[in-house]
Design a protein around this motif. Structure first.
Motif, PDB file in Angstrom:
ATOM      1  N   ASP A 275       8.288  -7.787 -10.130  1.00 22.66           N
ATOM      2  CA  ASP A 275       9.036  -8.025 -11.360  1.00 22.66           C
ATOM      3  C   ASP A 275       8.971  -6.862 -12.348  1.00 22.66           C
ATOM      4  O   ASP A 275       9.794  -6.777 -13.253  1.00 22.66           O
ATOM      5  N   ALA A 276       7.990  -5.988 -12.188  1.00 21.07           N
ATOM      6  CA  ALA A 276       7.826  -4.866 -13.126  1.00 21.07           C
ATOM      7  C   ALA A 276       8.942  -3.837 -12.912  1.00 21.07           C
ATOM      8  O   ALA A 276       9.251  -3.455 -11.785  1.00 21.07           O
ATOM      9  N   GLU A 277       9.533  -3.383 -13.998  1.00 14.64           N
ATOM     10  CA  GLU A 277      10.641  -2.436 -13.910  1.00 14.64           C
ATOM     11  C   GLU A 277      10.204  -1.057 -13.438  1.00 14.64           C
ATOM     12  O   GLU A 277      10.967  -0.359 -12.775  1.00 14.64           O
ATOM     13  N   ASP A 278       8.991  -0.659 -13.794  1.00 10.83           N
ATOM     14  CA  ASP A 278       8.535   0.686 -13.440  1.00 10.83           C
ATOM     15  C   ASP A 278       7.748   0.728 -12.131  1.00 10.83           C
ATOM     16  O   ASP A 278       7.064   1.695 -11.836  1.00 10.83           O
ATOM     17  N   ASP A 279       7.874  -0.309 -11.315  1.00 10.10           N
ATOM     18  CA  ASP A 279       7.177  -0.379 -10.028  1.00 10.10           C
ATOM     19  C   ASP A 279       8.226  -0.475  -8.926  1.00 10.10           C
ATOM     20  O   ASP A 279       9.164  -1.259  -9.021  1.00 10.10           O
ATOM     21  N   GLN A 280       8.082   0.328  -7.893  1.00  7.12           N
ATOM     22  CA  GLN A 280       9.073   0.350  -6.822  1.00  7.12           C
ATOM     23  C   GLN A 280       8.770  -0.626  -5.699  1.00  7.12           C
ATOM     24  O   GLN A 280       9.465  -0.650  -4.690  1.00  7.12           O
ATOM     25  N   PHE A 281       7.749  -1.452  -5.859  1.00  2.35           N
ATOM     26  CA  PHE A 281       7.407  -2.429  -4.821  1.00  2.35           C
ATOM     27  C   PHE A 281       8.472  -3.516  -4.753  1.00  2.35           C
ATOM     28  O   PHE A 281       8.960  -4.000  -5.776  1.00  2.35           O
TER      29      PHE A 281
ATOM     30  N   GLN B 246       0.800  -1.221   0.000  1.00  4.16           N
ATOM     31  CA  GLN B 246       0.000   0.000   0.000  1.00  4.16           C
ATOM     32  C   GLN B 246       0.835   1.275   0.000  1.00  4.16           C
ATOM     33  O   GLN B 246       0.357   2.317  -0.425  1.00  4.16           O
ATOM     34  N   THR B 247       2.074   1.207   0.470  1.00  5.73           N
ATOM     35  CA  THR B 247       2.882   2.422   0.584  1.00  5.73           C
ATOM     36  C   THR B 247       3.923   2.584  -0.517  1.00  5.73           C
ATOM     37  O   THR B 247       4.478   3.664  -0.670  1.00  5.73           O
ATOM     38  N   SER B 248       4.208   1.548  -1.276  1.00  2.54           N
ATOM     39  CA  SER B 248       5.237   1.697  -2.312  1.00  2.54           C
ATOM     40  C   SER B 248       4.641   2.313  -3.578  1.00  2.54           C
ATOM     41  O   SER B 248       3.583   1.901  -4.038  1.00  2.54           O
ATOM     42  N   PRO B 249       5.323   3.329  -4.108  1.00  5.82           N
ATOM     43  CA  PRO B 249       4.823   3.985  -5.322  1.00  5.82           C
ATOM     44  C   PRO B 249       4.893   3.036  -6.520  1.00  5.82           C
ATOM     45  O   PRO B 249       5.787   2.211  -6.624  1.00  5.82           O
ATOM     46  N   THR B 250       3.924   3.189  -7.381  1.00 10.52           N
ATOM     47  CA  THR B 250       3.891   2.371  -8.585  1.00 10.52           C
ATOM     48  C   THR B 250       3.460   3.219  -9.770  1.00 10.52           C
ATOM     49  O   THR B 250       2.655   4.129  -9.624  1.00 10.52           O
ATOM     50  N   ALA B 251       4.016   2.912 -10.928  1.00 15.77           N
ATOM     51  CA  ALA B 251       3.604   3.604 -12.144  1.00 15.77           C
ATOM     52  C   ALA B 251       2.434   2.884 -12.804  1.00 15.77           C
ATOM     53  O   ALA B 251       1.858   3.359 -13.751  1.00 15.77           O
ATOM     54  N   LEU B 252       2.120   1.704 -12.286  1.00 16.54           N
ATOM     55  CA  LEU B 252       1.018   0.928 -12.854  1.00 16.54           C
ATOM     56  C   LEU B 252      -0.312   1.389 -12.273  1.00 16.54           C
ATOM     57  O   LEU B 252      -0.391   1.754 -11.104  1.00 16.54           O
TER      58      LEU B 252
END
Length: 188
Positions: free
Chosen positions: A137-143, A57-63
């Motif tokens: 696994d997503a490159e644009d996700d900081q989770f 819930q707290t990690s930024p994501t571009a998705l």
């Protein structure tokens, strides 16, 4: 006649096991009781699940979570050949996991205890954990998974193994107030 023959003889109606059984089965009202699995849980495993939820819930994501989650659901339905008949909103899925944590936290008094694993929790966990794996696994996700994710895996595996028992030995009739996602009818 020997002692054992006398004790276990079925020649009289008094020793016939069928004669000693009640004529009716006990019936539990469906509005107050349901079935759930008894699963051992450690307090640290429940805390690890809570940390995983917080990290999600707290990690930024571009998705965009909703379309991404819908893709995950459709992928799982194709791969597993079954329908996931559950609420598909990401927010509701997170709320379901949060409710599990609340219930289970109250059920484990000491360092280890028994939790009631509701029917359907396996599907929600599979969906949620698969979603988190794709995020990681997503490159644009900081989770990224917290270090305690191994304890979550242990808890979920224990729950899944209880469900997969062929004899349903861990399945019990439980008051709905003790089962996550259940609400008993009335004030009981």
């Amino acid at each position: 006649m020997g002692l054992f023959e006398t004790l276990f003889s079925s020649s009289t109606g008094d020793t016939d096991p069928q004669a000693q059984q009640p004529s009716q089965h006990e019936i539990f009202p469906e509005d107050k009781y349901n079935v759930a699995y008894a699963v051992a849980a450690r307090r640290e495993e429940i805390r690890a699940l809570e940390h995983l939820l917080e990290a999600d819930q707290t990690s930024p994501t571009a998705l965009e979570a909703e379309p991404f989650l819908q893709d995950v659901i459709e992928e799982m339905e194709r791969d597993r050949e079954y329908s996931l008949r559950l609420r598909t909103s990401g927010e509701e899925l997170v709320d379901d996991i949060r409710e599990l944590i609340e219930h289970w936290d109250n059920q484990v008094d000491e360092q280890i205890g028994t939790i009631w694993w509701p029917i359907g929790a396996d599907t929600r966990f599979r969906l949620y954990l698969h979603y988190l794996e794709l995020r990681a696994d997503a490159e644009d996700d900081q989770f990224s998974f917290p270090e305690s994710v191994g304890q979550v895996h242990t808890l979920v595996q224990r729950g899944l193994s209880a469900i997969e028992d062929d004899d349903d030995s861990k399945l019990a009739v439980v008051h709905k107030r003790d089962i996550p996602w259940e609400e008993p009818a009335g004030d009981s």
